[in-house]
Design an enzyme around this catalytic site. Sequence first.
Site, mmCIF file in Angstrom:
data_model
loop_
_atom_site.group_PDB
_atom_site.id
_atom_site.type_symbol
_atom_site.label_atom_id
_atom_site.label_comp_id
_atom_site.label_asym_id
_atom_site.label_seq_id
_atom_site.Cartn_x
_atom_site.Cartn_y
_atom_site.Cartn_z
ATOM 1 N N SER A 268 -20.889 25.296 15.384
ATOM 2 C CA SER A 268 -20.384 24.864 14.075
ATOM 3 C C SER A 268 -19.909 26.057 13.261
ATOM 4 O O SER A 268 -19.427 25.899 12.141
ATOM 5 C CB SER A 268 -21.470 24.097 13.307
ATOM 6 O OG SER A 268 -22.644 24.862 13.189
ATOM 7 N N HIS B 96 1.214 -7.690 -12.544
ATOM 8 C CA HIS B 96 2.012 -8.098 -11.369
ATOM 9 C C HIS B 96 3.374 -7.395 -11.333
ATOM 10 O O HIS B 96 4.345 -7.950 -10.813
ATOM 11 C CB HIS B 96 2.245 -9.612 -11.327
ATOM 12 C CG HIS B 96 1.029 -10.440 -11.606
ATOM 13 N ND1 HIS B 96 0.192 -10.902 -10.600
ATOM 14 C CD2 HIS B 96 0.463 -10.855 -12.770
ATOM 15 C CE1 HIS B 96 -0.802 -11.593 -11.140
ATOM 16 N NE2 HIS B 96 -0.676 -11.570 -12.461
ATOM 17 N N LYS C 65 19.219 14.726 -4.866
ATOM 18 C CA LYS C 65 17.841 14.267 -4.908
ATOM 19 C C LYS C 65 16.893 15.206 -5.646
ATOM 20 O O LYS C 65 16.961 16.420 -5.508
ATOM 21 C CB LYS C 65 17.301 14.068 -3.474
ATOM 22 C CG LYS C 65 17.893 12.902 -2.731
ATOM 23 C CD LYS C 65 17.664 11.540 -3.383
ATOM 24 C CE LYS C 65 16.231 11.070 -3.307
ATOM 25 N NZ LYS C 65 15.803 10.729 -1.950
ATOM 26 N N GLU D 17 3.506 12.015 -4.934
ATOM 27 C CA GLU D 17 3.423 11.325 -3.642
ATOM 28 C C GLU D 17 2.314 11.936 -2.789
ATOM 29 O O GLU D 17 1.589 11.238 -2.081
ATOM 30 C CB GLU D 17 4.758 11.401 -2.908
ATOM 31 C CG GLU D 17 5.842 10.547 -3.560
ATOM 32 C CD GLU D 17 7.226 10.836 -2.985
ATOM 33 O OE1 GLU D 17 7.370 10.931 -1.757
ATOM 34 O OE2 GLU D 17 8.170 10.984 -3.773
#
Length: 466
Positions: A27, A160, A287, A294
């Site tokens: 480990s 909604h 763009k 994100e």
Amino acid sequence: MNKLSEKPWSGRFAGSTEKLMEKFNASIGFDKRLYKMDIEGSRAQTRALARMGILTKQERERVLAGLNRVEREIDAGALPLTDDLEDIHMAVEKRLIELVGDAGAKIHTGRSRNDQVALDERLFLREAIADAIAQIERVMAVVLDVAESHLDVIMPGYTHVQQAQPIRFSHYAMALFWMLARDRTRFEDCWKRANAMPLGAGALAGSAYPLDREFLRAELGFDRIAENSIDAVSDRDYFLEYLSAAAILMGHLSRFCEDLIVWSSSEFGFVELADAFSTGSSMMPQKKNPDSLELVRGKTGRVYGNLMSLLTVMKAIPLTYAKDMQEDKEPVFDTADTVHISLSVFAGAWQSMKINGKRMADALDSAILATDLADYLARKGVPFRMCHRIVGKLVRTALARGQKLHALDMETLRAASEAFDTDVRAVLSPEASTEARNLDGGTGRNAVLRQIEAGRHLLTDGKACG
Ligand code: ARG
């Protein structure tokens, strides 16, 4: 020394470890991150052993100096941390013995790697929690500032993803603030339960030496001593609680990321992220993408995964320790790093984004005031259920005529209900709609101001751990 005798546990073994097994078992590749905590624990252990007379005063000083040197060597990257050392506990001990000889070989008296790792993890966790709280507080402060400086921006509120009622942007921002405030308390809560000192538990049954656990507790700054040696080496609920708090936090961030990503599209144009928190396209010159948000949204997935990973590892492990539990560290380290960077980026994106109040106001659909129209009738004594139906029909009429709800003439309104009067015009504005909601927690200007004030109070007076 042959290869075999290098392992501290090799006495019982006649054969040597397969290289593949050595790699699989090790480990150290990830638990080296715990070296400072491990050395801190060994310092306390050394002092406790000296108090019992197991180490002489001189030995204690030699060991403490040796531990300092090991720490400096690891700090400098000068100590090779290779798989054959197995884990950070054995790596530190081995180097200590090389440096100070027999005195170093005494420090594992009355200790097991099982209580040692439980200690190191709790020490690590305290830092990770303190860091998460500090980062959360930073976002809370940014959100408060943004809320305060955009108090008069009115926008459509959604359910909604359909326009529902007008709200103040500040009111929306404060929703995030209160979610973060609860996230902070979840981490604080986790700290309280994690802050118990496990040393003295030994492998599982308790140390056979009368270690002064109260002394160790105070040395290492814990609130209390872990009550049961079996529990102390078996459970990892402190990590699970931390991972749960982190998962809920990331889930919160992801929803606000989602809103802002949609709102920064040209269709909405409600907000514009700063260039500093956006990226471009390799092909399409126009763009400007909200990659910062994100990625925070995306990283929520890995934090959820880390929680599921450890929950699954811990399921049905027979008490007490089993090597499965070595798998507990990577999800926690990854979560600590992910939470840290996500909160920093999120704070930066919020702090620097432009809020386009005009686009928000222009986007308000006149039908968004339908509830206000129904409330108007209800105030005139019409039962609300009927008001709802009357206004629903008026919305339909307006749609059929291609008219705005607030542009319907008096005749049409009165044909729908006698209760309509000329004062109806006063309720048909987004400002009036929000001003009708000045109760505590509502979207009225004063109500939002009171929230912001309460938020400032909480942020300055709210006690974090430490
Ligand atoms: N590297 C081990 C872990 O992280 C340390 C504890 C080992 N204990 C044992 N009994 N083998 O879990």
